[in-house]
Design an enzyme around this catalytic site. Structure first.
Site, PDB file in Angstrom:
ATOM      1  N   LYS A  33       0.839  -1.202   0.000  1.00 12.87           N
ATOM      2  CA  LYS A  33       0.000   0.000   0.000  1.00 12.87           C
ATOM      3  C   LYS A  33       0.872   1.250   0.000  1.00 12.87           C
ATOM      4  O   LYS A  33       1.899   1.307   0.705  1.00 12.87           O
ATOM      5  CB  LYS A  33      -0.908  -0.037   1.227  1.00 12.87           C
ATOM      6  CG  LYS A  33      -1.875   1.126   1.371  1.00 12.87           C
ATOM      7  CD  LYS A  33      -2.728   0.919   2.618  1.00 12.87           C
ATOM      8  CE  LYS A  33      -3.748   2.002   2.839  1.00 12.87           C
ATOM      9  NZ  LYS A  33      -4.582   1.725   4.040  1.00 12.87           N
ATOM     10  N   SER A 110      -9.151   1.626   3.212  1.00 12.62           N
ATOM     11  CA  SER A 110      -8.365   2.371   2.246  1.00 12.62           C
ATOM     12  C   SER A 110      -7.278   1.543   1.571  1.00 12.62           C
ATOM     13  O   SER A 110      -6.584   2.020   0.669  1.00 12.62           O
ATOM     14  CB  SER A 110      -7.697   3.569   2.948  1.00 12.62           C
ATOM     15  OG  SER A 110      -6.829   3.124   3.979  1.00 12.62           O
ATOM     16  N   SER A 134      -9.376  -0.271   7.505  1.00  7.51           N
ATOM     17  CA  SER A 134      -8.818  -0.173   6.164  1.00  7.51           C
ATOM     18  C   SER A 134      -8.302  -1.478   5.584  1.00  7.51           C
ATOM     19  O   SER A 134      -8.055  -1.556   4.374  1.00  7.51           O
ATOM     20  CB  SER A 134      -7.696   0.879   6.135  1.00  7.51           C
ATOM     21  OG  SER A 134      -8.232   2.171   6.245  1.00  7.51           O
TER      22      SER A 134
END
Length: 391
Positions: A33, A110, A134
């Site tokens: 990420k 996210s 997330s």
């Protein structure tokens, strides 16, 4: 190159960074990420204005370094919702990564890029973060296994902070074995020594009631099946104490105050740089007063004490990982907001208490995946990963 989809990957390679020649993760393809530092590459935080000002990182984040040392290869740097401050999995600048488990629907955020990469088979595991859900939400929406570890157990060094009191390194995978392999590297050795076997599965009616009707129906059967498989006794309780709505508002307020401390100066200096949803969230964060923050933190701390007291060492709490299946990308905004609100009320519980939470792909609603979340006591992370392996 397996894909050129910039909604999934900000940078991609074959691999982008090679891991050690030997180790327990030899050959594992990792999607990282874009909130973790990767030496020699910029950190983009899901925002092109931030990326344009960024310099190449001089060192890996702690988690990236640990996984590379264990032999994993970084396939690429995967997209994130801006500043990791969203649960939807959309990005106004780079687009919405596909969700192959639910075509036409959001992947959840996210950690949207890593989840999409893993679900597409372009990576074996995704390294992300989890502040308020997330990792857990994209795991639920994409039919993946995911773990938010005990807060503070895995170093966040070199990871872009969002709200440090709640930030955790987190990861997801298509299977329980791969999830556990990453845990063997990232979690401290011997952390669960003396852990008693789980014997009880708590189910709180007020938490289950937050989910859609289809999820509630699927959850009852999935919880019963899981308990039977693991030899757990289900204990149903009306509530864990406190109002779920009040808890969620308090958590969002406390989180928002920390978000503004971390990123408010940059946001103020870059008007118009954020997508509309994230911009509105930052505006609310900016408006939190010291008194509101103190009151919210008191509720968060009280909730944490209550939850830890209600969860003996040999017990887990079962709940839906999300309020419903992944919303359609073009879902009615009010309906999408309602799903997000229900989901946030579920995810903020483990976040506020700093407890580990496992997501199992155990439910299906109208052919769409929804995860079953399992919360356990502090430091029970390895025990949860063992549970995933036999669940």
């Amino acid at each position: 190159m397996a894909t050129t989809d910039t909604a999934v990957w900000r940078e991609h390679g074959t691999p982008l960074v090679s891991g050690a020649d030997r180790g327990p993760l030899q050959g594992l393809r990792l999607a990282v990420k874009d909130v973790h530092a990767v030496a020699g590459h910029r950190l983009g935080a899901g925002n092109p204005a931030w990326l344009a000002e960024a310099e190449p990182q001089t060192a890996h984040s702690w988690a990236v370094a640990a996984l590379l040392d264990a032999g994993a290869d970084i396939t690429g740097i995967a997209q994130t919702d801006e500043f990791a401050y969203s649960l939807n999995g959309t990005n106004a600048h780079y687009g919405t990564p596909p969700n192959p488990a639910a075509p036409g629907r959001v992947p959840g955020g996210s950690s949207s890029g890593p989840a999409a990469a893993v679900a597409l088979g372009e990576a074996d595991a995704g390294l992300g973060s989890d502040t308020a859900g997330s990792i857990r939400v994209p795991s639920s929406y994409c039919g993946l296994y995911g773990l938010r570890p005990t807060h503070g157990l895995v170093p966040t060094t070199g990871m872009l902070p969002l709200a440090p009191s709640f930030d955790t390194v987190a990861w997801l995978a298509r299977d329980a074995g791969t999830l556990a392999r990453l845990g063997d590297v990232l979690l401290p050795a011997g952390g669960d020594e003396g852990q008693r076997p789980f014997r009880t599965a708590l189910v709180a009616a007020d938490l289950v009631a937050l989910a859609d009707e289809g999820v509630r129906e699927a959850f009852g059967q999935a919880a019963a099946d899981l308990a039977e498989r693991l030899g757990l006794r289900i204990e149903e309780v009306p509530s864990l104490g406190g109002d779920p709505g009040e808890r969620a508002v308090a958590f969002a307020t406390a989180q928002g105050a920390e978000v503004w401390e971390c990123d408010g100066a940059w946001v103020s200096a870059h008007p118009g740089a954020l997508g509309p949803g994230v911009e509105a969230r930052f505006a609310r964060a900016a408006a939190v007063t010291p008194g509101e923050r103190a009151a919210a933190e008191a509720v968060v701390h009280r909730t944490a004490r209550d939850l830890r007291a209600a969860l003996p060492e040999d017990a887990v709490l079962l709940l839906p990982a999300a309020g419903g299946p992944a919303p359609l990308i073009d879902e009615d905004p009010e309906r999408k907001a309602a799903t997000r609100q229900a989901t946030f009320r579920l995810t903020c519980l483990a976040s506020g208490a700093g407890l580990p939470c496992l997501v199992l792909p155990r439910m299906s609603v109208a052919g769409l995946p929804v995860g079953l979340a399992v919360i356990a006591g502090r430091g029970s992370d390895r025990a949860l990963l063992e549970l995933a392996g036999v669940a």
